[in-house]
Design a protein around this motif. Structure first.
Motif, short mmCIF file in Angstrom:
data_model
loop_
_atom_site.label_atom_id
_atom_site.label_comp_id
_atom_site.label_asym_id
_atom_site.label_seq_id
_atom_site.Cartn_x
_atom_site.Cartn_y
_atom_site.Cartn_z
N LEU A 20 0.82 -1.21 0.00
CA LEU A 20 0.00 0.00 0.00
C LEU A 20 0.85 1.26 0.00
CD1 LEU A 20 -2.75 -0.99 2.61
CD2 LEU A 20 -2.85 -1.17 0.11
N GLY A 21 0.37 2.26 -0.72
CA GLY A 21 1.06 3.55 -0.75
C GLY A 21 0.76 4.38 0.49
N GLU A 22 1.34 5.56 0.52
CA GLU A 22 1.23 6.42 1.70
C GLU A 22 -0.21 6.81 2.01
OE1 GLU A 22 3.02 10.71 3.30
OE2 GLU A 22 3.79 9.78 1.46
N SER A 23 -1.03 7.00 0.98
CA SER A 23 -2.40 7.46 1.19
C SER A 23 -3.28 6.44 1.90
CB SER A 23 -3.05 7.82 -0.16
OG SER A 23 -3.12 6.67 -1.00
N LEU A 24 -2.86 5.17 1.89
CA LEU A 24 -3.67 4.12 2.51
C LEU A 24 -2.97 3.48 3.72
CD1 LEU A 24 -5.03 2.39 -0.73
CD2 LEU A 24 -6.32 3.81 0.87
N GLN A 25 -1.91 4.11 4.18
CA GLN A 25 -1.17 3.52 5.29
C GLN A 25 -1.96 3.52 6.60
OE1 GLN A 25 1.67 1.73 5.73
NE2 GLN A 25 1.51 1.61 3.50
N THR A 94 1.94 -6.20 -12.32
CA THR A 94 1.65 -5.02 -13.13
C THR A 94 2.51 -3.83 -12.76
OG1 THR A 94 -0.65 -5.75 -13.33
CG2 THR A 94 -0.18 -3.46 -13.90
N PHE A 95 2.73 -3.63 -11.46
CA PHE A 95 3.40 -2.41 -11.00
C PHE A 95 4.75 -2.65 -10.34
CE2 PHE A 95 -1.21 -1.66 -10.76
CZ PHE A 95 -1.31 -0.63 -11.67
N ASN A 107 -3.39 3.92 -7.17
CA ASN A 107 -4.34 4.12 -6.08
C ASN A 107 -5.56 3.22 -6.17
OD1 ASN A 107 -2.81 6.03 -4.82
ND2 ASN A 107 -3.82 7.79 -5.76
N ALA A 108 -6.15 3.12 -7.35
CA ALA A 108 -7.36 2.30 -7.51
C ALA A 108 -7.07 0.84 -7.23
CB ALA A 108 -7.92 2.47 -8.92
N HIS A 109 -5.90 0.39 -7.62
CA HIS A 109 -5.54 -1.00 -7.41
C HIS A 109 -5.25 -1.28 -5.94
CE1 HIS A 109 -4.64 0.18 -11.55
NE2 HIS A 109 -5.04 -1.04 -11.86
N GLU A 110 -4.63 -0.32 -5.29
CA GLU A 110 -4.38 -0.46 -3.85
C GLU A 110 -5.70 -0.45 -3.08
OE1 GLU A 110 -1.70 2.60 -2.68
OE2 GLU A 110 -0.17 2.03 -4.13
N LEU A 111 -6.63 0.37 -3.53
CA LEU A 111 -7.94 0.43 -2.87
C LEU A 111 -8.68 -0.90 -3.02
CD1 LEU A 111 -10.04 2.04 -1.33
CD2 LEU A 111 -10.88 2.94 -3.52
N GLU A 112 -8.60 -1.48 -4.21
CA GLU A 112 -9.24 -2.78 -4.43
C GLU A 112 -8.56 -3.85 -3.58
OE1 GLU A 112 -11.66 -5.87 -5.81
OE2 GLU A 112 -11.91 -3.69 -5.74
N ALA A 282 -12.17 8.01 -6.96
CA ALA A 282 -13.44 7.68 -7.60
C ALA A 282 -13.32 7.70 -9.12
CB ALA A 282 -14.52 8.66 -7.15
N GLN A 283 -12.40 8.55 -9.64
CA GLN A 283 -12.25 8.68 -11.09
C GLN A 283 -11.26 7.67 -11.66
OE1 GLN A 283 -11.10 12.74 -11.68
NE2 GLN A 283 -12.94 13.56 -10.68
N THR A 284 -10.47 7.04 -10.81
CA THR A 284 -9.43 6.14 -11.28
C THR A 284 -9.95 4.72 -11.36
OG1 THR A 284 -7.86 7.52 -10.08
CG2 THR A 284 -7.04 5.42 -10.93
N LYS A 285 -9.62 4.04 -12.45
CA LYS A 285 -10.08 2.66 -12.63
C LYS A 285 -8.88 1.74 -12.84
CE LYS A 285 -14.51 3.97 -14.68
NZ LYS A 285 -15.40 3.82 -15.86
#
Length: 295
Positions: A20-25, A94-95, A107-112, A282-285
């Motif tokens: 996970l990136g910083e935004s989801l830590q 992928t990343f 971000n979207a992939h980390e959220l999923e 919300a806009q990222t898929k």
């Protein structure tokens, strides 16, 4: 089985949180807290009881349904774990792992990944609750007047045997050839050794008998010798009679752990809802053939 589940659960949680990136830590920290509570439940209660006693107490059918419920939760948990593992593997392919140059727009992939990890944690909570329910149902047996409760006796023996197991690592014990003739003579030797309070010798004998009769009543090399001795002792003490029962509990209050896990699950769920409301996310898929499941 539960310890195997815990190990794999710990591995995927740590690996996913590390991705996970910083935004989801902050959510990652809550996942870690949930993991810590679950890992603290490693010593689950051990139940000693016979089918006749269960029938006499009217609990056999109830426990059958309890076991079926437990199996259903376990099957669902396995499905959720595989889904989380698959998404994590896809993300890594992928990343890449942690290099920033490959971690743009993830971000979207980390959220999923968080969604799937949440479902996994929630399903393990349901499995844990079903297990606690089953143990509580069995525990009601001790309230029956005709039941002999051996819980305290076996708990004391367990503590002594654990100390003996630690001591047996540095000692060589001679085992008579007569004791190694048949399984029956081996069991008799163990019982006599326990009666004589020669606990270090008892642990050593179990380990030796496993090499002679692997995967039999003495268990395998991977099994806990203390638990094997407790089962043999309980069986011998209750031979030819019904109505004996014992539950050896861990030091952890399972109801307290359950409440803490529920609290953390709610916090994770609310955190996910909050993060999903961010316009950028919300806009990222997801890209390619990686399909998000939604929350």
């Amino acid at each position: 089985l539960f310890q195997t589940i815990q190990r794999k659960f710990g591995e995927i949680t740590k690996e996913a949180v590390g991705f996970l990136g910083e935004s989801l830590q902050r959510i990652g920290t809550k996942f870690k807290s949930s993991l810590e509570v679950m890992m603290a439940c490693s010593e689950c209660p051990t139940v000693f009881v016979d089918a006749e006693t269960l029938m006499a107490c009217g609990l056999l059918e109830t426990l059958k349904f309890g076991v079926l419920e437990l199996q259903e939760h376990l099957d669902t948990y396995t499905t959720k774990r595989e889904a989380a593992e698959q998404w994590l593997d896809n993300c890594k392919r992928t990343f890449g792992a942690n290099e920033d140059i490959y971690r743009m727009n993830t971000n979207a992939h980390e959220l999923e990944l968080c969604r799937r990890l949440y479902r996994l944690h929630f399903q393990l909570l349901l499995l844990f609750q079903a297990y606690c329910k089953l143990i509580n149902q069995v525990n009601t047996i001790k309230n029956e007047a005709e039941v002999i409760n051996m819980s305290e006796e076996l708990a004391q023996l367990e503590g002594i045997l654990k100390e003996a197991e630690a001591a047996s690592e540095n000692e060589e014990i001679d085992i008579s050839k007569a004791a190694q003739t048949t399984i029956e003579t081996a069991i008799h030797s163990l019982i006599e050794t326990l009666k004589n309070k020669e606990f270090v010798s008892a642990v050593a004998q179990v380990k030796a008998f496993r090499t002679l009769w692997p995967n039999d009543i003495f268990g395998s090399c991977d099994d806990d010798p203390v638990q094997t001795l407790l089962h043999i002792y309980f069986h011998h003490q209750t031979l030819g009679q019904t109505g004996s029962f014992a539950v050896i509990s861990s030091n952890l209050d399972m109801s307290e752990a359950n409440c803490k896990l529920m609290e953390l699950n709610l916090e994770i769920r609310e955190s996910l809802r909050t993060v999903q409301s961010y316009p950028l996310l919300a806009q990222t898929k997801p890209v390619g053939n990686m399909t998000s499941t939604g929350f």
